[in-house]
Enzyme design. Structure first.
Site, short mmCIF file in Angstrom:
data_model
loop_
_atom_site.label_atom_id
_atom_site.label_comp_id
_atom_site.label_asym_id
_atom_site.label_seq_id
_atom_site.Cartn_x
_atom_site.Cartn_y
_atom_site.Cartn_z
N HIS A 40 0.86 -1.19 0.00
CA HIS A 40 0.00 0.00 0.00
C HIS A 40 0.90 1.24 0.00
O HIS A 40 1.94 1.24 0.63
CB HIS A 40 -0.88 0.01 1.26
CG HIS A 40 -2.04 0.93 1.16
ND1 HIS A 40 -1.94 2.28 1.37
CD2 HIS A 40 -3.32 0.69 0.82
CE1 HIS A 40 -3.12 2.84 1.18
NE2 HIS A 40 -3.98 1.90 0.85
N ASP A 97 -8.03 -5.19 0.10
CA ASP A 97 -8.54 -6.03 -1.00
C ASP A 97 -8.25 -7.51 -0.81
O ASP A 97 -8.77 -8.35 -1.53
CB ASP A 97 -7.93 -5.55 -2.33
CG ASP A 97 -8.45 -4.17 -2.66
OD1 ASP A 97 -7.65 -3.23 -2.69
OD2 ASP A 97 -9.68 -4.04 -2.85
C1 SDX Z 1 -6.24 0.13 -2.72
O1 SDX Z 1 -4.40 4.63 -1.92
C2 SDX Z 1 -5.34 4.02 -1.28
O2 SDX Z 1 -5.69 4.39 -0.21
C3 SDX Z 1 -5.95 2.84 -2.00
C4 SDX Z 1 -6.94 2.01 -1.22
C5 SDX Z 1 -8.21 2.79 -0.92
O3 SDX Z 1 -8.90 2.44 0.03
O4 SDX Z 1 -8.53 3.73 -1.74
O5 SDX Z 1 -6.36 1.58 0.02
C6 SDX Z 1 -7.39 0.77 -1.99
O6 SDX Z 1 -6.01 0.47 -3.85
C7 SDX Z 1 -5.37 -0.87 -1.99
C8 SDX Z 1 -4.17 -1.36 -2.85
C9 SDX Z 1 -4.68 -2.48 -3.77
N1 SDX Z 1 -3.65 -2.83 -4.76
C10 SDX Z 1 -3.02 -4.05 -4.73
O7 SDX Z 1 -3.17 -4.88 -3.83
C11 SDX Z 1 -2.12 -4.29 -5.92
C12 SDX Z 1 -0.78 -4.84 -5.44
N2 SDX Z 1 -0.09 -3.76 -4.72
C13 SDX Z 1 0.89 -3.00 -5.48
O8 SDX Z 1 0.57 -2.79 -6.81
C14 SDX Z 1 1.43 -1.80 -4.69
O9 SDX Z 1 1.73 -2.24 -3.44
C15 SDX Z 1 0.59 -0.53 -4.60
C16 SDX Z 1 0.20 0.00 -5.93
C17 SDX Z 1 -0.62 -0.76 -3.78
C18 SDX Z 1 1.47 0.52 -3.90
O10 SDX Z 1 2.54 0.76 -4.73
P1 SDX Z 1 3.64 1.91 -4.39
O11 SDX Z 1 3.34 2.58 -3.12
O12 SDX Z 1 3.81 2.74 -5.61
O13 SDX Z 1 4.90 1.07 -4.09
P2 SDX Z 1 5.96 0.67 -5.19
O14 SDX Z 1 5.25 0.18 -6.41
O15 SDX Z 1 6.93 1.77 -5.31
O16 SDX Z 1 6.65 -0.62 -4.50
C19 SDX Z 1 7.71 -0.48 -3.57
C20 SDX Z 1 8.48 -1.79 -3.67
C21 SDX Z 1 8.87 -2.15 -5.11
O17 SDX Z 1 10.01 -2.99 -5.03
P3 SDX Z 1 11.51 -2.28 -5.21
O18 SDX Z 1 11.44 -1.50 -6.51
O19 SDX Z 1 11.65 -1.38 -3.99
O20 SDX Z 1 12.46 -3.45 -5.23
O21 SDX Z 1 7.63 -2.87 -3.24
C22 SDX Z 1 7.39 -3.76 -4.33
C23 SDX Z 1 7.72 -3.00 -5.59
O22 SDX Z 1 8.12 -3.89 -6.62
N3 SDX Z 1 5.97 -4.12 -4.26
C24 SDX Z 1 5.51 -5.36 -4.45
C25 SDX Z 1 4.13 -5.26 -4.23
N4 SDX Z 1 3.80 -3.99 -3.92
C26 SDX Z 1 4.94 -3.29 -3.96
N5 SDX Z 1 6.14 -6.52 -4.80
C27 SDX Z 1 5.32 -7.60 -4.91
N6 SDX Z 1 3.99 -7.60 -4.69
C28 SDX Z 1 3.36 -6.44 -4.35
N7 SDX Z 1 2.04 -6.44 -4.16
#
Ligand code: SDX
Length: 432
Positions: free
Chosen positions: A308, A366
């Protein structure tokens, strides 16, 4: 309130630029850079808005480090235990919990707006039956502005209030119609003797041919899920609603823009993606393979339902939903639901794996909602629609707050331009 000042010293700016540091009631202070460009000729640069407060708001407070979520100061855990979605909708809209009289009046107003214009059904009939329900929802929601002309004047407070009530009241009806259309069942009208969530399940699962009694346990679980999803500060879809609203677009079009943004798998579309992922994993023994895929930089796969932007701790909503999932599955005699088994094991492994621990990737809202929906017999294509039903209350509250702010102006971010400098046009016959 200015609490301090921040000085900026840039080599080609004659004098140090100074900015007020503002303090909210809780959360990080902000540096007011409103006049940065005017005073210095430079922009801030923050793609993805990792460090940007886009507005001032009194509605929802999140502390990502501590896993805190409060609606108008009330902890989500306490509201989940003691309140209801409709009462929380009132709280988000008006700022305080209603007394009995105000709550009765609000419930009556929402109830009297549950039906949609009879013509709207013909919009549905233009879609292929297998259309994704979110495609129908964004179209149908925006189309309401063609029917409710007495609630689109954004400068009239009464019309804004009427639009707010209509949108909260009608979104479950539109959603249930999208489901019925997909399965070839006749649309079911709302029954205003029923509560908000009970009425939604009635419109979803009853058929004209026989009596249908909504299970109180499922209605309560649905209401809890709606409550937990109602608002969440300035997330992607809420920011979309605010930006659309800042141009003066009508309320139905603004919320429709929020529905479109919510659809993405990185945001509200994640609940559908979680179930698809659990079904793809198929068995607990396959979990390590998927964990490795999620870690690999070469593989775009991410563990859906984990991570998140704000929560670097357990999403407090996921904790509540985890318990609700067990209760609902028990009620439905599905304690041995294979997807729940995989989810619990996946969570256990992810919460101890260094990659996830180092990046503070915890289960989010989720992760468990999809399991409850599936157990309730709702198809995965409808999961984000359910999220939209709930979040309409938050979107409307945030839109209302912005529209009531006399200082609000059209949102118009700038950019860091790295494209071509000035060059002359070359006739096609002279191009290489
Ligand atoms: C919602 O914003 C809100 O409040 C949203 C929400 C709401 O109520 O409105 O809470 C609802 O959207 C919840 C989130 C649902 N999405 C998912 O579950 C999809 C999977 N999650 C990811 O796509 C991700 O965690 C996000 C999009 C939710 C957050 O992404 P960020 O904050 O942009 O973080 P990032 O992509 O920069 O990741 C940081 C690191 C990266 O690795 P490095 O580059 O540091 O090596 O963490 C890794 C990412 O690759 N990473 C994951 C991951 N999420 C982040 N690796 C594997 N699986 C994941 N799910």
């Amino acid at each position: 309130m200015p609490n301090d000042t921040a000085k900026l010293n840039i080599k080609n700016i004659a004098k140090d630029a100074e900015f007020a540091v503002l303090q909210g009631t809780q959360g990080p202070d902000v540096i007011d850079v409103t006049n940065l460009y005017k005073d210095t000729g430079v922009f801030t640069y923050d793609p993805g808005f990792m460090s940007t407060a886009s507005c001032e708001s009194k509605i929802t407070y999140i502390d990502g480090e501590k896993g805190i979520l409060r609606y108008r100061g009330y902890d989500i855990e306490e509201l989940a235990q003691k309140s209801s979605f409709l009462e929380v909708s009132y709280l988000l809209l008006y700022g305080d919990l209603p007394n009995a009289k105000k709550y009765k009046e609000f419930s009556r107003k929402i109830t009297e707006h549950t039906m949609v214009h009879e013509q709207l059904q013909f919009l549905y009939r233009g879609y292929p039956r297998q259309a994704h329900p979110m495609a129908i929802m964004s179209g149908a929601f925006s189309s309401m502005s063609a029917f409710y002309h007495d609630s689109i004047d954004i400068d009239d407070a009464d019309q804004r209030e009427l639009a707010a009530h209509r949108m909260i009241a009608k979104v479950p009806t539109l959603a249930a119609m999208a489901y019925k259309y997909a399965i070839g069942h006749p649309f079911v009208y709302p029954n205003n003797k029923l509560g908000f969530s009970e009425n939604f399940l009635h419109m979803m699962f009853s058929v004209p041919a026989e009596e249908y009694k909504v299970s109180p346990v499922l209605a309560k679980a649905m209401d809890l899920i709606f409550l937990l999803h109602a608002d969440h500060e300035q997330n992607a879809s809420t920011s979309t609603v605010r930006l659309a609203g800042s141009s003066g677009a009508n309320p139905f079009a603004c919320i429709s823009a929020g529905i479109a943004s919510l659809w993405g798998p990185a945001h509200g579309g994640a609940n559908e993606a979680v179930i698809d992922m659990l079904e793809e994993i198929g068995d607990v023994k396959n979990i390590p393979t998927f964990i490795e895929k999620a870690k690999s930089k070469k593989d775009p796969f991410r563990l859906m339902g984990f991570g998140h932007r704000v929560y670097k701790n357990y999403d407090p909503r996921a904790a509540v939903l985890r318990k609700a999932a067990h209760d609902v599955l028990k009620e439905l005699g599905q304690e041995n639901n294979p997807l729940l088994k995989i989810a619990v094991k996946l969570e256990e492994i992810a919460l101890t794996d260094e990659y996830f621990v180092a990046r503070k990737l915890y289960p989010n809202v989720d992760f468990y909602s999809g399991i409850i929906y599936k157990a309730m017999g709702i198809p995965s294509s409808l999961y984000t629609v359910l999220f939209a039903i709930a979040r309409t209350a938050g979107w409307v509250a945030q839109w209302k707050e912005m529209m009531e702010d006399p200082s609000q102006k059209i949102g118009r971010p700038r950019q860091l331009y790295t494209g071509a400098k000035k060059r002359k046009y070359v006739a096609i016959k002279k191009r290489k």
